[in-house]
Structures are given as structure tokens and as C-alpha cells.
Design a protein around this motif. Structure first.
Motif, PDB file in Angstrom:
ATOM      1  N   SER A 202       8.549   2.278   4.436  1.00 27.04           N
ATOM      2  CA  SER A 202       9.469   1.986   3.566  1.00 27.04           C
ATOM      3  C   SER A 202       8.928   2.528   1.998  1.00 27.04           C
ATOM      4  CB  SER A 202       9.624   0.413   3.104  1.00 27.04           C
ATOM      5  OG  SER A 202       8.406  -0.015   2.497  1.00 27.04           O
ATOM      6  N   ASN A 203       7.826   2.947   1.863  1.00 25.57           N
ATOM      7  CA  ASN A 203       7.421   3.449   0.402  1.00 25.57           C
ATOM      8  C   ASN A 203       5.953   4.074   0.706  1.00 25.57           C
ATOM      9  OD1 ASN A 203       6.625   4.240  -2.015  1.00 25.57           O
ATOM     10  ND2 ASN A 203       7.840   2.539  -3.026  1.00 25.57           N
ATOM     11  N   ARG A 204       5.824   5.239   1.110  1.00 24.20           N
ATOM     12  CA  ARG A 204       4.453   5.587   1.525  1.00 24.20           C
ATOM     13  C   ARG A 204       3.653   5.915   0.197  1.00 24.20           C
ATOM     14  NH1 ARG A 204       1.995   6.804   6.027  1.00 24.20           N
ATOM     15  NH2 ARG A 204       3.997   6.860   7.393  1.00 24.20           N
ATOM     16  N   ALA A 205       4.622   6.595  -0.820  1.00 26.24           N
ATOM     17  CA  ALA A 205       3.723   6.724  -2.051  1.00 26.24           C
ATOM     18  C   ALA A 205       2.986   5.438  -2.725  1.00 26.24           C
ATOM     19  CB  ALA A 205       4.734   7.069  -3.144  1.00 26.24           C
ATOM     20  N   LEU A 206       3.629   4.283  -2.347  1.00 30.09           N
ATOM     21  CA  LEU A 206       3.069   3.159  -3.137  1.00 30.09           C
ATOM     22  C   LEU A 206       2.064   2.393  -2.150  1.00 30.09           C
ATOM     23  CD1 LEU A 206       2.822   0.826  -5.260  1.00 30.09           C
ATOM     24  CD2 LEU A 206       4.774  -0.331  -4.108  1.00 30.09           C
ATOM     25  N   PHE A 207       2.412   2.394  -1.032  1.00 26.41           N
ATOM     26  CA  PHE A 207       1.712   1.426  -0.054  1.00 26.41           C
ATOM     27  C   PHE A 207       0.716   2.234   0.703  1.00 26.41           C
ATOM     28  CE2 PHE A 207       5.667  -1.028   0.185  1.00 26.41           C
ATOM     29  CZ  PHE A 207       5.492  -1.944  -0.711  1.00 26.41           C
ATOM     30  N   GLY A 208       0.734   3.541   0.796  1.00 26.99           N
ATOM     31  CA  GLY A 208      -0.116   4.464   1.456  1.00 26.99           C
ATOM     32  C   GLY A 208      -1.498   4.340   1.120  1.00 26.99           C
ATOM     33  N   GLN A 209      -1.579   4.096  -0.601  1.00 29.22           N
ATOM     34  CA  GLN A 209      -2.879   4.404  -1.001  1.00 29.22           C
ATOM     35  C   GLN A 209      -3.280   2.702  -1.657  1.00 29.22           C
ATOM     36  OE1 GLN A 209      -2.490   6.748  -4.933  1.00 29.22           O
ATOM     37  NE2 GLN A 209      -0.495   6.656  -4.471  1.00 29.22           N
ATOM     38  N   SER A 210      -2.621   2.026  -1.353  1.00 29.79           N
ATOM     39  CA  SER A 210      -3.046   0.530  -1.765  1.00 29.79           C
ATOM     40  C   SER A 210      -3.133  -0.557  -0.620  1.00 29.79           C
ATOM     41  CB  SER A 210      -1.921   0.032  -2.884  1.00 29.79           C
ATOM     42  OG  SER A 210      -0.581  -0.030  -1.856  1.00 29.79           O
ATOM     43  N   LEU A 211      -2.585  -0.166   0.552  1.00 28.09           N
ATOM     44  CA  LEU A 211      -2.757  -1.529   1.407  1.00 28.09           C
ATOM     45  C   LEU A 211      -4.101  -1.612   2.134  1.00 28.09           C
ATOM     46  CD1 LEU A 211       0.414  -1.398   3.587  1.00 28.09           C
ATOM     47  CD2 LEU A 211      -0.219  -3.189   2.220  1.00 28.09           C
ATOM     48  N   ASP A 212      -4.795  -2.644   2.038  1.00 24.63           N
ATOM     49  CA  ASP A 212      -6.090  -2.607   2.287  1.00 24.63           C
ATOM     50  C   ASP A 212      -6.095  -3.548   3.743  1.00 24.63           C
ATOM     51  OD1 ASP A 212      -8.637  -4.769   1.976  1.00 24.63           O
ATOM     52  OD2 ASP A 212      -9.193  -2.536   1.597  1.00 24.63           O
ATOM     53  N   VAL A 213      -7.177  -3.601   4.302  1.00 26.76           N
ATOM     54  CA  VAL A 213      -7.313  -4.405   5.752  1.00 26.76           C
ATOM     55  C   VAL A 213      -7.084  -5.732   5.318  1.00 26.76           C
ATOM     56  CG1 VAL A 213      -8.674  -2.783   7.099  1.00 26.76           C
ATOM     57  CG2 VAL A 213      -9.770  -4.604   5.634  1.00 26.76           C
ATOM     58  N   GLY A 214      -7.434  -6.422   4.113  1.00 29.78           N
ATOM     59  CA  GLY A 214      -7.169  -7.732   3.727  1.00 29.78           C
ATOM     60  C   GLY A 214      -5.894  -8.107   3.323  1.00 29.78           C
ATOM     61  N   MET A 215      -4.880  -7.265   3.563  1.00 30.00           N
ATOM     62  CA  MET A 215      -3.555  -7.424   2.936  1.00 30.00           C
ATOM     63  C   MET A 215      -2.404  -7.451   3.957  1.00 30.00           C
ATOM     64  SD  MET A 215      -3.839  -5.133  -0.462  1.00 30.00           S
ATOM     65  CE  MET A 215      -4.701  -5.456  -1.950  1.00 30.00           C
ATOM     66  N   PHE A 216      -1.224  -8.031   3.907  1.00 32.89           N
ATOM     67  CA  PHE A 216      -0.218  -7.890   4.730  1.00 32.89           C
ATOM     68  C   PHE A 216       1.197  -7.746   3.913  1.00 32.89           C
ATOM     69  CE2 PHE A 216      -0.550 -12.340   4.360  1.00 32.89           C
ATOM     70  CZ  PHE A 216       0.641 -12.798   4.244  1.00 32.89           C
ATOM     71  N   CYS A 217       2.147  -7.226   4.278  1.00 37.65           N
ATOM     72  CA  CYS A 217       3.410  -7.174   3.633  1.00 37.65           C
ATOM     73  C   CYS A 217       4.605  -8.144   4.305  1.00 37.65           C
ATOM     74  CB  CYS A 217       4.039  -5.644   4.049  1.00 37.65           C
ATOM     75  SG  CYS A 217       3.283  -4.380   3.244  1.00 37.65           S
ATOM     76  N   ALA A 218       5.443  -8.591   3.299  1.00 37.11           N
ATOM     77  CA  ALA A 218       6.525  -9.557   3.827  1.00 37.11           C
ATOM     78  C   ALA A 218       7.569  -9.187   3.170  1.00 37.11           C
ATOM     79  CB  ALA A 218       6.052 -10.910   3.857  1.00 37.11           C
TER      80      ALA A 218
END
Length: 545
Positions: A202-218
Motif C-alpha cells: 500500500s505504501n512501500r516508501a513509508l512502511f518499507g523503512q519503518s515496519l519493525d518485527v514488534g509492529m503490525f498494520c490494521a
């Protein structure tokens, strides 16, 4: 903080959801409402007083006489509130606020006109956050109150445990509404957990460098998501009338340069509370619930009536793989010309495990167990002792699904308990440390269509040479055997030592190239299986009695 043209912003939520029936409880219990509420099912709505008694309002003191609402939080005991770490950071100086600069209000519904009979205000004695906190890592904090919260109809703690985040959760808060106005009354919205892959797409520019293993999307991409005004609020999940804290609102995308409001058609990112249970336990001294809530996976599993090895594939023997499941749309289940949507495996008396990236929850599903040949009304074979027939197949409605937040694992809970028979039995999963470390020399692939004809259940044996080491990682297993089946969810299993010698499922088909592609270039085509051993903690935590 800016990433390219995107910004991280404090969040809150937009629109939220409900539930409710009061169950009398002991004061030491958690996650239960004391005020009866009407059950709604809407994308966004006002909540009602007492509906979310664990939701806290966090305020910052801006001077000796003034203060401002800053964030949401979740009451997890009579002295601790869990929130986002960026909620204790001064937005101007970017330094951590002192405890004297923060206070908490509990039991409020209308921020502009709080009910003084239900509201409690507590000063903060200590602030705890992770040492490595940054806006895209370890966004979690604990606030220890100087005074003890008094539990009543409008103030109750939410449960904290190793929750298998998936399916739909509920978020509440006082943030921006769909009209870009801050809400004065507490709002609620139900939203789905989104796979990491979908979030990245949905937004690789934002989430590609920010999603960590301790996170999830909703969230949804239709305006029902988290937004400005109330970061730190919880995403709660209900199980049998008890509410558990699964996530903490962390960040989302801004609308663009110069506009710090959230983009309402984007997903939100949440801190995964389960990833921080040890830290929460060590910091608070609370006795948190066990991760597995008891082992719901049976020891009597993986019973197989044959262990034949066939490199070129073969038809399975009748009753040989009794854990195989077919999954149909409900309206197509009785159409003899329809193939199932996907395959799966029975793992206990209420759950079938399958693999899918995009699940359409609005489509009622049927699980069929005990199937052998789709072209025969009765499954029979001839043996030396005469004719042997299996009992009829059994169809079970799917009550609900639980989707893993980052890989394509989906657990389907049947509406009624599965009755085990000789042709319907569960497969074993790698539940022990020894099984998780075990590296089989031979695997068995079981599916309909392995030999091209989608009729009888078939099997093919893979050896260690068929494993693609250039592809395989901790979370996946890749195989290069050029068999052909395009239905996801079938198992990659092997005989292993567990309560005797049993069939254990080590992989689940996640990516299968088109059969025509496989024929043209078999040497460069491989199948990808999810490594089940890497996700056993989540699977065990997701199961309910």
C-alpha cells in the motif's frame, strides 16, 4: 520525523466499534465490562459511557495552570497505564517529559464535560520506556500512577497476555472524525489486522523503512483508520466476552507536505503488545497470562497407515492422510464441478490451518474433511481382504478466521467440534524444541492435483536434494520438485519422533507457480512453503478451546 515526502505523526483513531453483554466478575479479573451495552456492527460510531472502562486519557501540563489532552492509553492494573512511547515526548523539544508534566484521567466519556461522579484523576510517579525507542521502534511506554485506581462500573483493567493478533480488533479514542474534527466523546471502530505484505504494497516508501518485527498494520483504506489526536490508545480483541490488549496506536501516513493530518485512506501501524510481554512483566511485576493458555494441540495426531516413498508421485492410499481438508465457498460446496478454493490441514478438533494472502471475510466458507476422490460419491478400494470403504465426508461451517499479521497463515475455526473418525484425524505440528530443530531428509507433499488430474488425493516424496538452499530462509522452505498443483495451503510433512513415529507438518504451501510456467522452465521454478516451526508460538496462542 520525515521519511521522503511522508511524515510520522502522533495518532489516534478515527472511527470505532462495540460489543457487549455484562458478565459478573471478581474484582481481580480483567477485560470485562460492568455496564451493559447494545451490540452494534458499524464502521464508526460514538461509544457509550462505561463501554471501554480501561481506556485512559493522557494529559500534558503546559504550565502551572493549563493542560492539554495528548494521547490515549490502556489501564492494565490498578497502578499502570500502557501507552505509546512518543506520548511521553515533548513535541517541541523532542525530550522526554518529566512525570510531573503528565496526568491521567480514567472513567471519562466526554472530554469537554467529564462526569465528575465517574472520573478519576491520577498523577504520574514514574515513566518507563525502552532504551532503544525511536519513532519506528519500541513505541511503547508504561506510566506508573502515584495513586491506585479504584475499580468500578466505569474503571476496569484490560487483559494483557500473549495474544495472537489477527482478524478484527476494536480501537477507541477522541481523535479526528471523518469530518476532520476532534471528537469530544469517545468514538469506536472495528478494523481488520492487515498482513505485512499488504501493508508494504500500500505504501512501500513509508512502511518499507519503518515496519519493525514488534509492529503490525490494521485498518481500512476507506476512511476507517487511526488518525491525529490520540496515539497510545489500544487495539482490543474480544474472546468469549473478555477483552485483550493486542496493539497500541503508533503512526500512520500524513496527507502531504505542509499538512500534518493523517491520510484517512491509509493503514495505521500498531505496536504489538505480545512482543513486549517480558518487559511489561519485569517492569510492573504483574502476573501475565501464559502464552499458550494450555496446549490445545493433540498428542494423538499424525497417524498414518502407510509410509511409502514415491519420487514420481502416486495416488494416496485410502485413509492414508486423514488430516487433509478442502475449503469451499459455501454456495459452491455442493457443486460437483467446482474445485475447492484452497487446501488445508486439520490441526485439532476446532481448527483447520491454511494459507492465503488475501482473505475475503464476507464469503461464508465450508471446510470438507475426509475426502479422497472427488469423482466418487463413496470412497472405496479393493484389498486382499475385499472391498474397503471410508465413511462419508463431513462438511463444517467456518465460524471465524484468524489471520497472521505478517505471513500467509490463516486459522479457520469450525462452528462445531470436529468428530474424529478413521478418515478424519489431525496432523501433528512441531510443538517441541526438538521438532522445531529437526531437519527431515525426506518430505511428503500431499494434495489433489499433484499428478495433474484433480481427482484423487496424491502424494510425492521429496529428498534433501529437492530443497532450494539459495531460497530457503528461517520463515520459508523452498522446493524444486517439478510436480504440479496450484492450490495453496497443502502441507509439507515428514515422519518424525513424537509420541512414537508420527507425520508432522513442517511447511504449508504459500506460493505456487502456474503449472504451465513450471513445465516450460522447471529448473528455475520452485514452490515456497511457510516454515511452520517459525510460527508455532503464534499458532498456539491463537487457539481457543
Amino acid at each position: 520525523m520525515i521519511t521522503g515526502t511522508f511524515y510520522y505523526i502522533p495518532l489516534v483513531l478515527l472511527l470505532l466499534h462495540l460489543l457487549g453483554t455484562v458478565v459478573p466478575r471478581d474484582p481481580l479479573e480483567c477485560g470485562r465490562r460492568k455496564v451493559a451495552t447494545n451490540e452494534l456492527l458499524v464502521n464508526a460510531a460514538n461509544s457509550s459511557p462505561g463501554e471501554w472502562p480501561w481506556h485512559a486519557a493522557i494529559y500534558h501540563r503546559t504550565s502551572v495552570t493549563t493542560d492539554s489532552y495528548a494521547c490515549g492509553g490502556s489501564l492494565i492494573s490498578d497502578q499502570f497505564v500502557l501507552t505509546a512511547a512518543h506520548c511521553v515526548i515533548d513535541s517541541a523539544s523532542r525530550n522526554q517529559l518529566g512525570p510531573n508534566r503528565i496526568f491521567i484521567r480514567l472513567g471519562i466519556f466526554d472530554r469537554a464535560d467529564p462526569n465528575l461522579r465517574t472520573m478519576q484523576q491520577h498523577s504520574i510517579g514514574k515513566i518507563y520506556k525502552m532504551a532503544d525507542f525511536s519513532r519506528n521502534k519500541d513505541d511503547i511506554a508504561l506510566l506508573e500512577m502515584k495513586t491506585v485506581a479504584e475499580f468500578n462500573d466505569h474503571v476496569q483493567p484490560i487483559c494483557v497476555e500473549a495474544w495472537a493478533v489477527g482478524g478484527y480488533g476494536t480501537v477507541v479514542g477522541w481523535g479526528l472524525t471523518e469530518n476532520d474534527e476532534l471528537s469530544v466523546v469517545l468514538r469506536k471502530a472495528q478494523m481488520p489486522v492487515i498482513s505485512t505484505l499488504s501493508c508494504l504494497r500500500s505504501n512501500r516508501a513509508l512502511f518499507g523503512q519503518s515496519l519493525d518485527v514488534g509492529m503490525f498494520c490494521a485498518g481500512y483504506r476507506n476512511g476507517t483508520s487511526v488518525c491525529n489526536g490520540d496515539s497510545g490508545g489500544g487495539m482490543a480483541f474480544s474472546r468469549s466476552g473478555v477483552w485483550f490488549l493486542g496493539g497500541i496506536v503508533s503512526f500512520s501516513q500524513m496527507r502531504g507536505a505542509g499538512d500534518n493530518r493523517c491520510q484517512i485512506d491509509g493503514y495505521g501501524v500498531f505496536t504489538n503488545v505480545s512482543s513486549y510481554l517480558d518487559w511489561i512483566r519485569d517492569t510492573t511485576g504483574l502476573q501475565l497470562r501464559s502464552a499458550t493458555r494450555g496446549n490445545l494441540l493433540p498428542r494423538e495426531c499424525g497417524i498414518n497407515y502407510s509410509n511409502e516413498n514415491h519420487r514420481n508421485g502416486r495416488e494416496a492410499n485410502l485413509l492414508e492422510f486423514p488430516w487433509m481438508a478442502m475449503i469451499f465457498k459455501k454456495e459452491e460446496a455442493n457443486d460437483p464441478g467446482k474445485k475447492p478454493n484452497r487446501l488445508g490441514t486439520l490441526i485439532n478438533s476446532r481448527y483447520v490451518m491454511t494459507s492465503v494472502w488475501f482473505w475475503h471475510n464476507e464469503d461464508p466458507q465450508i471446510v470438507r474433511l475426509g475426502e479422497y476422490s472427488m469423482k466418487q460419491s463413496e470412497d472405496c478400494t479393493t484389498t486382499d481382504e475385499g472391498k474397503l470403504c471410508a465413511p462419508p465426508t463431513k462438511d463444517y461451517d467456518v465460524e471465524r478466521f484468524i489471520r497472521h499479521p505478517s505471513v500467509a497463515i490463516v486459522l479457520l475455526r469450525t462452528a462445531s467440534e470436529v468428530q474424529f473418525e478413521e478418515h478424519i484425524q489431525p496432523i501433528c505440528l512441531p510443538v517441541t524444541s526438538a521438532l522445531k530443530r529437526f531437519q527431515p531428509k525426506r518430505f511428503s507433499v500431499t494434495a489433489w492435483g499433484v499428478q495433474g488430474e484433480f481427482d484423487r488425493l496424491s502424494a510425492i516424496t521429496l529428498t534433501d536434494a529437492d530443497i532450494r538452499r539459495d531460497c530457503s530462509e528461517e520463515d520459508m522452505i523452498c522446493t524444486s520438485r517439478p510436480y504440479c498443483t496450484e492450490l495453496h495451503g497443502h502441507p509439507l510433512s515428514a515422519m518424525a519422533s513424537y509420541n512414537g513415529w508420527r507425520f508432522v507438518q513442517f511447511g504449508m504451501a504459500s506460493y505456487l507457480p502456474n503449472c504451465n510456467t513450471r513445465v516450460r522452465d522447471a529448473s528455475n521454478i520452485f514452490d515456497t512453503y511457510i516454515n511452520v516451526s517459525s510460527h508455532m508460538e503464534w499458532i498456539a496462542a491463537a487457539l481457543e478451546p
